[in-house]
Each structure stands twice: as C-alpha cells, then as structure tokens.
Write an enzyme that holds these catalytic residues in place. Structure first.
Site, mmCIF file in Angstrom:
data_model
loop_
_atom_site.group_PDB
_atom_site.id
_atom_site.type_symbol
_atom_site.label_atom_id
_atom_site.label_comp_id
_atom_site.label_asym_id
_atom_site.label_seq_id
_atom_site.Cartn_x
_atom_site.Cartn_y
_atom_site.Cartn_z
ATOM 1 N N ASP A 92 -38.688 -117.921 27.770
ATOM 2 C CA ASP A 92 -39.316 -117.310 26.584
ATOM 3 C C ASP A 92 -39.564 -115.849 26.946
ATOM 4 O OD1 ASP A 92 -40.702 -117.102 24.065
ATOM 5 O OD2 ASP A 92 -42.601 -117.233 25.126
ATOM 6 N N SER A 93 -40.089 -115.101 25.978
ATOM 7 C CA SER A 93 -40.447 -113.710 26.265
ATOM 8 C C SER A 93 -41.693 -113.633 27.148
ATOM 9 C CB SER A 93 -40.717 -112.975 24.953
ATOM 10 O OG SER A 93 -41.781 -113.622 24.274
ATOM 11 N N CYS B 106 -38.189 -120.338 22.736
ATOM 12 C CA CYS B 106 -38.576 -119.163 21.967
ATOM 13 C C CYS B 106 -37.851 -119.231 20.631
ATOM 14 C CB CYS B 106 -38.136 -117.916 22.743
ATOM 15 S SG CYS B 106 -38.289 -116.384 21.825
ATOM 16 N N GLU C 5 -50.711 -113.151 23.811
ATOM 17 C CA GLU C 5 -50.267 -112.732 25.147
ATOM 18 C C GLU C 5 -51.360 -111.916 25.848
ATOM 19 O OE1 GLU C 5 -47.217 -113.081 27.917
ATOM 20 O OE2 GLU C 5 -47.014 -113.830 25.876
ATOM 21 N N CYS D 99 -43.241 -120.219 16.265
ATOM 22 C CA CYS D 99 -43.289 -119.328 17.428
ATOM 23 C C CYS D 99 -43.991 -120.129 18.512
ATOM 24 C CB CYS D 99 -44.078 -118.062 17.122
ATOM 25 S SG CYS D 99 -44.371 -117.035 18.588
ATOM 26 N N HIS E 145 -45.679 -119.306 20.918
ATOM 27 C CA HIS E 145 -47.011 -118.841 21.313
ATOM 28 C C HIS E 145 -48.111 -119.516 20.470
ATOM 29 C CE1 HIS E 145 -44.967 -115.541 23.406
ATOM 30 N NE2 HIS E 145 -46.126 -115.149 23.896
HETATM 31 N N1 DGL Z 1 -42.670 -117.117 21.680
HETATM 32 C C1 DGL Z 1 -41.621 -116.463 21.027
HETATM 33 C C2 DGL Z 1 -41.122 -117.117 19.780
HETATM 34 O O1 DGL Z 1 -41.191 -118.331 19.706
HETATM 35 C C3 DGL Z 1 -41.540 -114.968 21.091
HETATM 36 C C4 DGL Z 1 -42.699 -114.162 20.632
HETATM 37 C C5 DGL Z 1 -42.358 -112.707 20.849
HETATM 38 O O2 DGL Z 1 -42.064 -112.346 22.007
HETATM 39 O O3 DGL Z 1 -42.338 -111.956 19.862
HETATM 40 O O4 DGL Z 1 -40.626 -116.493 18.875
#
Ligand code: DGL
Length: 266
Positions: free
Chosen positions: A10-11, A73, A153, A185, A187
């Site tokens: 993931d990011s 992600c 984050e 997402c 996150h």
């Molecule tokens: N967790 C990620 C997603 O599911 C990326 C969030 C990001 O880095 O913008 O899109």
C-alpha cells in the site's frame, strides 16, 4: 512454494488493515509488507505514477519470493491493468476491489450504495461501473474524501478534528439516502468506529479488509498454496521511515516490528 510469504503493499499504513485481516484468517502465513510512504498519498497521483510505483513494488516482492501478491490499496487496485500485473511473473495478484464488489452485489442489490475513497479511486469510476455491470438495480453514489488518508496516516483518529472532517464528508447531499457504505480505501477501517458513530447504525458500513482476507484464504486453499508450518516471520519495509508506520505495524501485529527502509529508485 507453499511456505513462501504473501506479499502485501500500500502507500502507507492502510494496507496493514488488510494484512491484519489476513493474519486473523490465516495465522500461519508469513507476510512481507511494503509501505510506499515516500509517495503517499497515492490518491492524489496520476494513473501513470501509481502504475509505475506498483510495478516496482511488485518486482521487489517477487524478488523476496512471495507466492502471491496483494495490492492492499484501492487507488493502486483501480489502475492495475496488465501493464502492472505482467510484472508478477505469473504469481497471482489480488486486488481489494473485486472481492468486495462480488460480496456487495450478492447482498446489497436494489439498495442505495455509497462509496468513499481517494480521488484516484473515485475518479476511476471503477466501483460504479463494476457494481452496475453485475447488478443494474443497484444505485451507486460515490464521493472522493481526499483528506481522510493523510489525516489517518498522521494519526488524527478519534479526535475532534477527525470527527469534524468525517461528518463534513458524510453529510454531503450525494450520500444522503444510502443504505450501505463501502470504505473504498484501506486506510478507512481505522476510522470505522467514528463512521459508525456518525451513522448510529442507520447505514451498513462494509469492512472490505475482512472480505478480501476471506477471498484470499479460499483462493490459497483451492490452489493448494496454504503454508504447512506453524512458526511465522513477518517483514515490514517502507520507502521512507516514519514513526507512525512503525507504531501502527506494532499495534496490528502485536509483536516487535523491525522496519526496514529500502530505496526502490522510484
Ligand atoms: N490506502 C490507499 C487506498 O486504499 C491509499 C491512500 C492514499 O495513499 O491516498 O486507496
């Protein structure tokens, strides 16, 4: 091959929600996790950039002998076409979108479905088009919520600020009549309690991480790829060391986490 690790990326810390769900369903699997903290947030990047990051990370995970790869992600999953998947050297690559859509279509047809995610994910239109392809009676309303991933984050969870940002987004007119909400997402499960509090049980908030983990477990089992030994060893890599990442990894994995910074020359 069976005892090789599962590669997850993931990011940043978002994919840890998926890694954690996988660990709960498949406690004996080894995990190699890569968080591309240097390029976070992915949701603000172009399709070309996200594809480029994904290719390099997949190559890294393949070099680490991963038996399968999980794109944990949504932003990266939404743009992962063959130009990305071809880098997996025929190892299976899972995304976090298809299993969720299958489940949603199974249980939520004839309903109003809301989707929140990054600009990249919502801009791709992938949830709307895939849900309506499988179920044209479903009504899909999506909203990009770009402040949420960077906020999470940075550790702003369960605070006055996060509650305000969340209620500001969720009160958008486009989400007014939804029955279900997809957290598109990885996150967002970290603020799921706050989202549930906002809706007070009136909207079914869908936990994508669990759905994806069960899908991966079924697939590994049917392909005879489940690990046979019980002792585990997880490795965590980031492209830029951050304390919040180390803290979250420790929180999820409940063990001492040795975080290694690697330069993939992205
Ligand atoms: N967790 C990620 C997603 O599911 C990326 C969030 C990001 O880095 O913008 O899109």
């Amino acid at each position: 091959m069976k005892n090789n690790p599962i590669g997850i990326f993931d990011s940043g810390i978002g994919g840890l929600t998926v890694a954690n769900a996988i660990k709960e369903v498949l406690p004996y699997e080894n995990i190699i996790y890569f968080g591309d903290t240097k390029h976070l947030p992915y949701g603000e990047k172009s399709k070309d950039s996200i594809q480029n990051f994904s290719r390099k990370i997949i190559q890294f995970l393949i070099k680490k002998n991963c038996k399968v790869i999980v794109i944990a992600c949504n932003s990266a999953s939404s743009v992962s076409d063959n130009s990305v998947l071809n880098y997996s050297e025929n190892k299976k690559v899972f995304n976090v979108i298809d299993p969720v859509i299958e489940e949603v279509v199974r249980v939520c047809s004839n309903y109003n479905i809301g989707v929140i995610g990054t600009k990249a994910t919502i801009g791709s239109g992938i949830y709307t088009s895939k849900i309506q392809e499988l179920c044209n009676s479903a009504n899909v309303s999506s909203l990009s919520t770009p402040l949420l991933a960077p906020m999470i984050e940075e550790g702003f969870v369960n605070e006055e600020i996060s509650k305000k940002v969340i209620s500001n987004y969720l009160s958008a007119p486009i989400l007014r009549n939804i029955d279900h909400l997809i957290l598109a997402c990885t996150h967002y499960p970290l603020i799921q309690n706050e989202i549930n509090e906002y809706y007070k049980g009136k909207v079914n908030v869908i936990d994508s991480a669990k759905i994806v983990a069960h899908h991966i477990a079924e697939s590994l089992e049917s392909e005879n790829l489940l690990k046979e030994t019980k002792e585990t060893e997880h490795h965590f890599y980031v492209s830029d060391y951050t304390e919040s990442f180390e803290k979250s990894a420790r929180f999820f994995f409940k063990e001492e986490v040795k975080l290694e910074e690697v330069n993939l020359h992205l």
